[in-house]
Motif scaffolding. Structure first.
Motif, PDB file in Angstrom:
ATOM      1  N   TRP A  52      -1.550  25.475   0.252  1.00  0.00           N
ATOM      2  CA  TRP A  52      -2.326  24.530   1.056  1.00  0.00           C
ATOM      3  C   TRP A  52      -1.817  23.094   0.895  1.00  0.00           C
ATOM      4  O   TRP A  52      -1.856  22.304   1.845  1.00  0.00           O
ATOM      5  CB  TRP A  52      -3.807  24.629   0.722  1.00  0.00           C
ATOM      6  CG  TRP A  52      -4.404  25.843   1.377  1.00  0.00           C
ATOM      7  CD1 TRP A  52      -4.690  27.045   0.792  1.00  0.00           C
ATOM      8  CD2 TRP A  52      -4.743  25.978   2.752  1.00  0.00           C
ATOM      9  NE1 TRP A  52      -5.200  27.916   1.728  1.00  0.00           N
ATOM     10  CE2 TRP A  52      -5.243  27.290   2.940  1.00  0.00           C
ATOM     11  CE3 TRP A  52      -4.686  25.128   3.847  1.00  0.00           C
ATOM     12  CZ2 TRP A  52      -5.676  27.751   4.177  1.00  0.00           C
ATOM     13  CZ3 TRP A  52      -5.115  25.595   5.076  1.00  0.00           C
ATOM     14  CH2 TRP A  52      -5.604  26.892   5.235  1.00  0.00           C
ATOM     15  N   HIS A  53      -1.319  22.759  -0.282  1.00  0.00           N
ATOM     16  CA  HIS A  53      -0.766  21.416  -0.492  1.00  0.00           C
ATOM     17  C   HIS A  53       0.427  21.180   0.438  1.00  0.00           C
ATOM     18  O   HIS A  53       0.567  20.096   1.021  1.00  0.00           O
ATOM     19  CB  HIS A  53      -0.368  21.233  -1.955  1.00  0.00           C
ATOM     20  CG  HIS A  53       0.212  19.887  -2.241  1.00  0.00           C
ATOM     21  ND1 HIS A  53      -0.557  18.751  -2.322  1.00  0.00           N
ATOM     22  CD2 HIS A  53       1.488  19.497  -2.427  1.00  0.00           C
ATOM     23  CE1 HIS A  53       0.227  17.707  -2.549  1.00  0.00           C
ATOM     24  NE2 HIS A  53       1.472  18.139  -2.614  1.00  0.00           N
ATOM     25  N   ASP A  92      -8.758  14.768  -1.812  1.00  0.00           N
ATOM     26  CA  ASP A  92      -9.285  13.480  -1.375  1.00  0.00           C
ATOM     27  C   ASP A  92      -9.273  13.436   0.155  1.00  0.00           C
ATOM     28  O   ASP A  92      -8.212  13.469   0.778  1.00  0.00           O
ATOM     29  CB  ASP A  92      -8.422  12.357  -1.954  1.00  0.00           C
ATOM     30  CG  ASP A  92      -8.886  10.971  -1.567  1.00  0.00           C
ATOM     31  OD1 ASP A  92      -9.825  10.835  -0.747  1.00  0.00           O
ATOM     32  OD2 ASP A  92      -8.289  10.008  -2.071  1.00  0.00           O
ATOM     33  N   ALA A  93     -10.444  13.365   0.765  1.00  0.00           N
ATOM     34  CA  ALA A  93     -10.555  13.386   2.225  1.00  0.00           C
ATOM     35  C   ALA A  93      -9.776  12.244   2.885  1.00  0.00           C
ATOM     36  O   ALA A  93      -9.337  12.369   4.023  1.00  0.00           O
ATOM     37  CB  ALA A  93     -12.024  13.332   2.644  1.00  0.00           C
ATOM     38  N   ASP A 102     -11.965  19.716   5.537  1.00  0.00           N
ATOM     39  CA  ASP A 102     -12.557  20.609   4.536  1.00  0.00           C
ATOM     40  C   ASP A 102     -11.882  20.380   3.189  1.00  0.00           C
ATOM     41  O   ASP A 102     -10.803  20.913   2.933  1.00  0.00           O
ATOM     42  CB  ASP A 102     -12.350  22.070   4.959  1.00  0.00           C
ATOM     43  CG  ASP A 102     -12.687  22.302   6.403  1.00  0.00           C
ATOM     44  OD1 ASP A 102     -13.818  22.704   6.664  1.00  0.00           O
ATOM     45  OD2 ASP A 102     -11.815  22.061   7.259  1.00  0.00           O
ATOM     46  N   VAL A 103     -12.491  19.557   2.355  1.00  0.00           N
ATOM     47  CA  VAL A 103     -11.876  19.261   1.065  1.00  0.00           C
ATOM     48  C   VAL A 103     -12.782  19.618  -0.117  1.00  0.00           C
ATOM     49  O   VAL A 103     -12.369  19.526  -1.258  1.00  0.00           O
ATOM     50  CB  VAL A 103     -11.450  17.773   0.949  1.00  0.00           C
ATOM     51  CG1 VAL A 103     -10.384  17.431   1.971  1.00  0.00           C
ATOM     52  CG2 VAL A 103     -12.625  16.845   1.049  1.00  0.00           C
ATOM     53  N   PRO A 127     -20.014  17.661   1.054  1.00  0.00           N
ATOM     54  CA  PRO A 127     -19.921  16.922  -0.211  1.00  0.00           C
ATOM     55  C   PRO A 127     -21.177  16.139  -0.577  1.00  0.00           C
ATOM     56  O   PRO A 127     -21.375  15.804  -1.737  1.00  0.00           O
ATOM     57  CB  PRO A 127     -18.727  15.990  -0.006  1.00  0.00           C
ATOM     58  CG  PRO A 127     -18.476  15.951   1.447  1.00  0.00           C
ATOM     59  CD  PRO A 127     -19.053  17.188   2.048  1.00  0.00           C
ATOM     60  N   ILE A 128     -22.043  15.868   0.383  1.00  0.00           N
ATOM     61  CA  ILE A 128     -23.263  15.113   0.092  1.00  0.00           C
ATOM     62  C   ILE A 128     -24.407  16.034  -0.299  1.00  0.00           C
ATOM     63  O   ILE A 128     -25.069  15.831  -1.311  1.00  0.00           O
ATOM     64  CB  ILE A 128     -23.652  14.218   1.292  1.00  0.00           C
ATOM     65  CG1 ILE A 128     -22.541  13.185   1.522  1.00  0.00           C
ATOM     66  CG2 ILE A 128     -24.991  13.544   1.055  1.00  0.00           C
ATOM     67  CD1 ILE A 128     -22.653  12.430   2.814  1.00  0.00           C
ATOM     68  N   THR A 129     -24.617  17.082   0.486  1.00  0.00           N
ATOM     69  CA  THR A 129     -25.758  17.977   0.231  1.00  0.00           C
ATOM     70  C   THR A 129     -25.420  19.131  -0.700  1.00  0.00           C
ATOM     71  O   THR A 129     -26.317  19.774  -1.239  1.00  0.00           O
ATOM     72  CB  THR A 129     -26.280  18.577   1.549  1.00  0.00           C
ATOM     73  OG1 THR A 129     -25.268  19.426   2.108  1.00  0.00           O
ATOM     74  CG2 THR A 129     -26.670  17.478   2.536  1.00  0.00           C
ATOM     75  N   LEU A 130     -24.126  19.419  -0.863  1.00  0.00           N
ATOM     76  CA  LEU A 130     -23.646  20.576  -1.636  1.00  0.00           C
ATOM     77  C   LEU A 130     -24.133  21.902  -1.062  1.00  0.00           C
ATOM     78  O   LEU A 130     -24.216  22.909  -1.755  1.00  0.00           O
ATOM     79  CB  LEU A 130     -24.024  20.468  -3.128  1.00  0.00           C
ATOM     80  CG  LEU A 130     -23.457  19.255  -3.853  1.00  0.00           C
ATOM     81  CD1 LEU A 130     -23.881  19.263  -5.312  1.00  0.00           C
ATOM     82  CD2 LEU A 130     -21.941  19.210  -3.735  1.00  0.00           C
TER      83      LEU A 130
END
Length: 147
Positions: A40-41, A48-49, A56-57, A119-122
């Motif tokens: 994927w890299h 880091d978005a 999708d990070v 990333p905010i709500t998990l």
């Protein structure tokens, strides 16, 4: 011969071995992680978005199963063959095999379930179209069902 998915070489180092000189059981998962991450890299994914080619990070492993067949003895460069069995709305299932360098021995095999998280709500979040397009070459080919 590999007819689907990708094979990535990975390194087994001296400190990956147990007291008997065999690859420690916990290191098989690490080899799989390294192989999938390297793939994927190369496509531009980054954790880091701000610098990632994908939205999708924030992915988490929900489940990881390994069946050990033949131990890896000593250092070397085995291969990890992996593919995507299923790609759902918010999660995907990778299948994998850890192979000898010449592909003649299956040292271990299993699957790993990833969940895409907001990333905010998990909470689980849908995969982006960009990720789905990039993942398409990894999808396990459909096997026709006899009628």
């Amino acid at each position: 011969m590999i007819e689907y998915g990708v094979c990535e070489p990975v390194q087994v180092h001296f400190d990956d071995l147990d007291a008997m000189g065999l690859l420690h059981n916990s290191r098989y998962a690490l080899l799989v992680e390294r192989a999938i991450s390297a793939y994927w890299h190369r496509l531009g994914w980054a954790p880091d978005a701000a610098v990632s080619a994908f939205k999708d990070v924030f992915l988490a492993v929900r489940e990881f199963k390994v069946t050990y067949n033949v131990p890896i003895a000593g250092v070397g460069e085995p291969l990890v063959h992996f593919w995507i069995d299923r790609l759902g709305r918010t999660s995907g299932v990778y299948g994998f095999r850890v192979l000898s360098a010449d592909r003649s021995v299956v040292h271990a095999e299993g699957y790993r379930v990833n969940v895409n998280l907001d990333p905010i709500t998990l909470r689980p979040a849908p995969f982006s179209d960009e990720l789905r397009t990039a993942a398409a070459p990894l999808l396990l080919p459909a096997v026709p069902v006899p009628s």
